[in-house]
Design an enzyme around this catalytic site. Sequence first.
Site, PDB file in Angstrom:
ATOM      1  CG  HIS A  99      -1.712  -1.060   1.583  1.00 47.41           C
ATOM      2  ND1 HIS A  99      -1.267  -2.182   2.218  1.00 47.41           N
ATOM      3  CD2 HIS A  99      -3.037  -1.237   1.386  1.00 47.41           C
ATOM      4  CE1 HIS A  99      -2.270  -3.017   2.384  1.00 47.41           C
ATOM      5  NE2 HIS A  99      -3.361  -2.480   1.890  1.00 47.41           N
ATOM      6  CG  ASP A 102       1.922  -0.942   3.316  1.00 43.30           C
ATOM      7  OD1 ASP A 102       1.212  -0.583   4.270  1.00 43.30           O
ATOM      8  OD2 ASP A 102       1.548  -1.740   2.430  1.00 43.30           O
ATOM      9  CD  GLU A 230      -7.761  -8.105  -0.819  1.00 45.01           C
ATOM     10  OE1 GLU A 230      -6.762  -7.657  -1.411  1.00 45.01           O
ATOM     11  OE2 GLU A 230      -7.793  -8.316   0.403  1.00 45.01           O
ATOM     12  CG  HIS A 269     -10.924 -10.907   2.706  1.00 47.83           C
ATOM     13  ND1 HIS A 269     -10.553  -9.877   1.884  1.00 47.83           N
ATOM     14  CD2 HIS A 269     -10.270 -10.687   3.878  1.00 47.83           C
ATOM     15  CE1 HIS A 269      -9.719  -9.066   2.517  1.00 47.83           C
ATOM     16  NE2 HIS A 269      -9.526  -9.552   3.722  1.00 47.83           N
ATOM     17  CG  ASP A 294      -4.279 -10.803  -0.789  1.00 48.45           C
ATOM     18  OD1 ASP A 294      -3.369 -10.742  -1.640  1.00 48.45           O
ATOM     19  OD2 ASP A 294      -4.737  -9.794  -0.227  1.00 48.45           O
ATOM     20  CG  ASP A 305      -9.147 -10.517   7.683  1.00 48.68           C
ATOM     21  OD1 ASP A 305      -8.775 -11.652   7.325  1.00 48.68           O
ATOM     22  OD2 ASP A 305      -8.966  -9.490   7.008  1.00 48.68           O
ATOM     23  CG  ASP A 307      -4.993 -10.940   7.381  1.00 45.37           C
ATOM     24  OD1 ASP A 307      -5.800 -11.488   6.613  1.00 45.37           O
ATOM     25  OD2 ASP A 307      -4.865  -9.700   7.492  1.00 45.37           O
ATOM     26  CG  ASP A 337      -3.284  -9.697   3.016  1.00 47.81           C
ATOM     27  OD1 ASP A 337      -2.723  -9.251   4.028  1.00 47.81           O
ATOM     28  OD2 ASP A 337      -4.317  -9.206   2.545  1.00 47.81           O
TER      29      ASP A 337
HETATM   30  C1  XYL Z   1      -7.225  -6.347   4.582  1.00 46.31           C
HETATM   31  C2  XYL Z   1      -6.870  -6.630   3.153  1.00 46.31           C
HETATM   32  C3  XYL Z   1      -5.770  -5.756   2.614  1.00 46.31           C
HETATM   33  C4  XYL Z   1      -5.703  -5.863   1.114  1.00 46.31           C
HETATM   34  C5  XYL Z   1      -5.022  -4.749   0.451  1.00 46.31           C
HETATM   35  O1  XYL Z   1      -8.194  -7.222   5.042  1.00 46.31           O
HETATM   36  O2  XYL Z   1      -6.548  -7.970   2.987  1.00 46.31           O
HETATM   37  O3  XYL Z   1      -4.580  -6.089   3.217  1.00 46.31           O
HETATM   38  O4  XYL Z   1      -5.132  -7.057   0.713  1.00 46.31           O
HETATM   39  O5  XYL Z   1      -5.560  -3.552   0.806  1.00 46.31           O
END
Ligand code: XYL
Length: 434
Positions: A99, A102, A230, A269, A294, A305, A307, A337
């Site tokens: 981004h 970042d 996304e 997601h 991702d 989320d 991640d 991600d």
């Molecule tokens: C957050 C998202 C972001 C996108 C890019 O949930 O995954 O990190 O990948 O903006």
Amino acid sequence: MAYFNNINKIKFEGSTSTNPYAFKFYNPTEKVGGKTMEEILRYGVAYWHTFTEDLSDPFGKGTAIRPWDKYTGMDLAKARLETAFELFEKLDVPFFCFHDVDIAPEGSNLKETNQNLDTIVGMMKDYMKDSKTKLLWNTANNFTHPRFIHGAASSNNADIFAYSAAKVKKGLEIGKELGAENYVFWGGREGYETLLNTDMKLEMDNLGRFFHMAVDYAKEIGFDAQFLIEPKPKEPTTHQYDFDVATGFAFLQNYGLDDHFKFNIEANHATLAGHTFEHELRYARVNNMLGSVDANQGDPLLGWDTDEFPTDLYSTTLAMYEILKNGGLGRGGLNFDAKVRRGSFEPEDLFHAHIAGMDSFAVGLKVAQKLIDDQVLEGIVEERYQSYTDGIGLDIVEGKTDFHKLEEHALGLSEVKHQSGRLEKIKATINQYL
Ligand code: XYL
């Protein structure tokens, strides 16, 4: 300056290796179905989770120990850049993603922010000259700063619509400058909390207008990246406009944008939307809309989320099955991600996490290719839909029937025969391949 002095370039050593700094399954030059693993998997490092993430959560401060954090401002941005290219080289990854916020700190106004970006982008371009690592995609962070409190392109405030456009304009210029393969739009705050104060129609129309302007500007400057939406159903807003692939696809079609966009599909997601990862990949694939991935996973016991780095081999296998059936990811890739857990706070954990993710998708790839070679699922599906290959079924798919003829057929039926779906047998067979 090197930040990971004790870590050398990560090499493939095979599944019996006990070296934590070696790939056990990801062998970049090994061919699977005629292409190398590196060509198919197209791994990317996420700048935000790897170099800027401090591992804070809603209940506590950051825990990450990052040697480069001794710097601040532009010095920190430069140190992160140095760290980034050291890590890219040691992991031997072909791509990275970021981004705008970042890579460079925001200034006191947009002009200053853009100057900071120019400085870092110039340096990044130099690093990229001596590196094999390319930019998979960049994007604008139009969600963190308080100015985006009511959204970005879907904000009620036209000044913020303009501010968001200016940030994306800059992002497209940066993407062109650095040769990005794709440009991503994740609508962090493009949604709403309550209908009580929301003009949904205006917000969605504005979002459509915004995307058209982005397409036009990319064309104007000759930036030929693939645009990617996304999807995410919620977080931070309660209702996000790009809920899932199906919702996003309908939106793109409604606003005449479907020729210009594909999807960047994130595993976590998908599960937040109540789907499996492979459902989202399949929905995009069968509509020719699968752009990039991702690569992460959620924690079903937490439900938000998280991640996490992908380690679930069942999921990576079914994801790779979709990707191989898609003929690969084209200009897309598998971007991690993903962030290390809060308890994995040491710098070397960044390596362990990426090695785990890269190995997990390499296993998924090999298993998926074997399943395809042996036509395991294809055979099952073909047999299950056999009723559409002759008789009334063939008439239906060839458009040679209507409700009159179908009624006639139904009235003539004495007994309908079904076959078992054999789900347990299928899952047991997949387990034989894992
Ligand atoms: C957050 C998202 C972001 C996108 C890019 O949930 O995954 O990190 O990948 O903006």
